[in-house]
Write a protein that holds these residues in place. Structure first.
Motif, PDB file in Angstrom:
ATOM      1  N   TYR A 136     -15.362  59.141  68.783  1.00 47.41           N
ATOM      2  CA  TYR A 136     -14.134  59.452  69.322  1.00 47.41           C
ATOM      3  C   TYR A 136     -13.206  58.380  69.361  1.00 47.41           C
ATOM      4  O   TYR A 136     -11.946  58.383  68.969  1.00 47.41           O
ATOM      5  N   SER A 137     -13.660  57.088  69.628  1.00 41.69           N
ATOM      6  CA  SER A 137     -13.088  55.743  69.655  1.00 41.69           C
ATOM      7  C   SER A 137     -12.572  55.382  68.366  1.00 41.69           C
ATOM      8  O   SER A 137     -11.465  54.979  67.972  1.00 41.69           O
ATOM      9  N   ALA A 138     -13.727  55.697  67.514  1.00 46.35           N
ATOM     10  CA  ALA A 138     -13.313  55.459  65.850  1.00 46.35           C
ATOM     11  C   ALA A 138     -11.948  56.160  65.357  1.00 46.35           C
ATOM     12  O   ALA A 138     -11.336  55.662  64.690  1.00 46.35           O
ATOM     13  N   LEU A 139     -12.071  57.235  65.509  1.00 51.24           N
ATOM     14  CA  LEU A 139     -10.938  58.418  65.115  1.00 51.24           C
ATOM     15  C   LEU A 139      -9.642  58.070  65.963  1.00 51.24           C
ATOM     16  O   LEU A 139      -8.786  57.873  65.463  1.00 51.24           O
ATOM     17  N   GLU A 140      -9.835  57.554  67.167  1.00 45.95           N
ATOM     18  CA  GLU A 140      -8.277  57.198  68.067  1.00 45.95           C
ATOM     19  C   GLU A 140      -7.967  56.071  67.190  1.00 45.95           C
ATOM     20  O   GLU A 140      -6.624  55.863  66.942  1.00 45.95           O
ATOM     21  N   SER A 141      -8.670  55.113  66.794  1.00 50.88           N
ATOM     22  CA  SER A 141      -8.312  53.874  66.431  1.00 50.88           C
ATOM     23  C   SER A 141      -7.454  54.089  64.834  1.00 50.88           C
ATOM     24  O   SER A 141      -6.805  53.597  64.402  1.00 50.88           O
ATOM     25  N   ALA A 142      -8.392  54.982  64.111  1.00 54.65           N
ATOM     26  CA  ALA A 142      -8.127  55.343  62.792  1.00 54.65           C
ATOM     27  C   ALA A 142      -6.768  56.156  62.668  1.00 54.65           C
ATOM     28  O   ALA A 142      -5.962  55.688  61.943  1.00 54.65           O
ATOM     29  N   ILE A 143      -6.313  56.888  63.647  1.00 54.22           N
ATOM     30  CA  ILE A 143      -5.146  57.644  63.683  1.00 54.22           C
ATOM     31  C   ILE A 143      -4.140  56.727  64.102  1.00 54.22           C
ATOM     32  O   ILE A 143      -3.077  56.678  63.506  1.00 54.22           O
ATOM     33  N   THR A 144      -4.371  55.894  65.031  1.00 54.90           N
ATOM     34  CA  THR A 144      -3.273  54.796  65.612  1.00 54.90           C
ATOM     35  C   THR A 144      -2.923  53.854  64.202  1.00 54.90           C
ATOM     36  O   THR A 144      -1.731  53.698  64.059  1.00 54.90           O
ATOM     37  N   ILE A 145      -3.917  53.564  63.726  1.00 52.58           N
ATOM     38  CA  ILE A 145      -3.581  52.636  62.361  1.00 52.58           C
ATOM     39  C   ILE A 145      -2.968  53.297  61.225  1.00 52.58           C
ATOM     40  O   ILE A 145      -2.080  53.008  60.785  1.00 52.58           O
ATOM     41  N   LEU A 146      -3.296  54.875  61.206  1.00 51.00           N
ATOM     42  CA  LEU A 146      -2.557  55.441  60.190  1.00 51.00           C
ATOM     43  C   LEU A 146      -1.204  55.588  60.671  1.00 51.00           C
ATOM     44  O   LEU A 146      -0.370  55.598  59.759  1.00 51.00           O
ATOM     45  N   ILE A 147      -0.846  55.835  61.737  1.00 56.19           N
ATOM     46  CA  ILE A 147       0.529  56.083  62.286  1.00 56.19           C
ATOM     47  C   ILE A 147       1.310  54.689  61.982  1.00 56.19           C
ATOM     48  O   ILE A 147       2.315  54.766  61.259  1.00 56.19           O
ATOM     49  N   SER A 148       0.645  53.646  62.161  1.00 54.90           N
ATOM     50  CA  SER A 148       1.240  52.445  61.944  1.00 54.90           C
ATOM     51  C   SER A 148       1.611  52.279  60.518  1.00 54.90           C
ATOM     52  O   SER A 148       2.659  51.895  59.874  1.00 54.90           O
ATOM     53  N   GLN A 149       0.577  52.498  59.543  1.00 49.19           N
ATOM     54  CA  GLN A 149       0.517  52.339  57.903  1.00 49.19           C
ATOM     55  C   GLN A 149       1.665  53.304  57.661  1.00 49.19           C
ATOM     56  O   GLN A 149       2.539  53.268  56.562  1.00 49.19           O
ATOM     57  N   SER A 150       1.882  54.587  58.243  1.00 47.34           N
ATOM     58  CA  SER A 150       2.940  55.562  57.712  1.00 47.34           C
ATOM     59  C   SER A 150       4.328  54.823  58.131  1.00 47.34           C
ATOM     60  O   SER A 150       5.018  55.175  57.369  1.00 47.34           O
ATOM     61  N   HIS A 151       4.309  54.293  59.423  1.00 40.51           N
ATOM     62  CA  HIS A 151       5.833  53.587  59.788  1.00 40.51           C
ATOM     63  C   HIS A 151       6.157  52.692  58.472  1.00 40.51           C
ATOM     64  O   HIS A 151       7.066  52.661  58.073  1.00 40.51           O
ATOM     65  N   ARG A 152       5.129  51.769  58.191  1.00 43.84           N
ATOM     66  CA  ARG A 152       5.271  51.005  57.131  1.00 43.84           C
ATOM     67  C   ARG A 152       5.757  51.483  55.761  1.00 43.84           C
ATOM     68  O   ARG A 152       6.591  50.890  55.013  1.00 43.84           O
ATOM     69  N   ALA A 153       5.000  52.533  55.340  1.00 40.02           N
ATOM     70  CA  ALA A 153       5.221  53.417  54.116  1.00 40.02           C
ATOM     71  C   ALA A 153       6.642  53.934  54.029  1.00 40.02           C
ATOM     72  O   ALA A 153       7.487  53.704  53.196  1.00 40.02           O
ATOM     73  N   LYS A 154       7.212  54.468  54.972  1.00 39.11           N
ATOM     74  CA  LYS A 154       8.467  54.751  55.126  1.00 39.11           C
ATOM     75  C   LYS A 154       9.362  53.854  55.113  1.00 39.11           C
ATOM     76  O   LYS A 154      10.441  54.004  54.413  1.00 39.11           O
ATOM     77  N   SER A 155       9.184  52.637  55.681  1.00 40.81           N
ATOM     78  CA  SER A 155       9.998  51.568  55.472  1.00 40.81           C
ATOM     79  C   SER A 155      10.136  50.959  53.935  1.00 40.81           C
ATOM     80  O   SER A 155      11.064  50.760  53.665  1.00 40.81           O
ATOM     81  N   SER A 156       8.886  51.016  53.672  1.00 38.71           N
ATOM     82  CA  SER A 156       8.726  50.507  52.182  1.00 38.71           C
ATOM     83  C   SER A 156       9.623  51.434  51.343  1.00 38.71           C
ATOM     84  O   SER A 156      10.276  51.324  50.334  1.00 38.71           O
ATOM     85  N   ALA A 157       9.463  52.811  51.443  1.00 40.72           N
ATOM     86  CA  ALA A 157      10.169  53.821  50.681  1.00 40.72           C
ATOM     87  C   ALA A 157      11.643  53.757  50.759  1.00 40.72           C
ATOM     88  O   ALA A 157      12.517  53.684  50.035  1.00 40.72           O
TER      89      ALA A 157
END
Length: 165
Positions: free
Chosen positions: A52-73
């Motif tokens: 549960y905690s691992a997934l919560e962290s993984a989703i949070t990191i993925l959200i952050s990385q998605s924001h970075r990807a959008k900025s990079s695009a």
């Protein structure tokens, strides 16, 4: 005599510490054992042993990385394909935020639906470039996000199987 006693005590403490650390790694390794992208899974969950905690962290990191990807695009210049990618990243972020809410409310069906939708959003970016026979300038980033989303779906399956402490 006192030095020998201190060395033995230090050795036992060192051995106990190493054993505890290795046991923690073994649990984290177990969480990622069957992930499609194991090294990525290990690096994202960083030794967490509760799915549960691992997934919560993984989703949070993925959200952050998605924001970075959008900025990079956005920094790649103007193109219709990049506009599709930016929109897809926005959609993915929205789906991932819904996933976090699903996780917190224990709505496992909603969690999987929204994680799957995010994975599809990342694929949409790549597909847009593939259909126009152009090279995706953010293809590596997009692939990484897809792999992270796939690992999130895998971690979600562990919660279904009871790997939640």
């Amino acid at each position: 005599m006192a030095i020998k006693h201190c060395m033995i005590s230090f050795s036992l403490v060192f051995l106990a510490t190493v054993t505890i650390l290795l046991a923690g790694q073994a649990c984290a390794k177990n969480l990622c054992d069957k992930a499609d992208y194991q090294p990525l899974c290990f690096s994202v969950i960083k030794g967490q042993t509760d799915a549960y905690s691992a997934l919560e962290s993984a989703i949070t990191i993925l959200i952050s990385q998605s924001h970075r990807a959008k900025s990079s695009a956005g920094k790649q210049g103007d193109s219709e394909n990049l506009d599709v990618c930016k929109e897809s990243f926005d959609d993915a972020i929205s789906n991932l935020e819904k996933s976090l809410n699903n996780l917190k409310s224990r709505d496992m069906a909603g969690l999987n639906i929204n994680l799957s939708a995010a994975l599809t959003d990342f694929a949409t970016c790549d597909d847009t470039f593939a259909e126009s026979s152009e090279t995706n300038p953010i293809g590596k980033t997009d692939t990484l996000l897809s792999h992270m989303a796939s690992n999130c779906l895998y971690l979600s399956s562990l919660i279904h199987k009871g790997h939640h402490n």
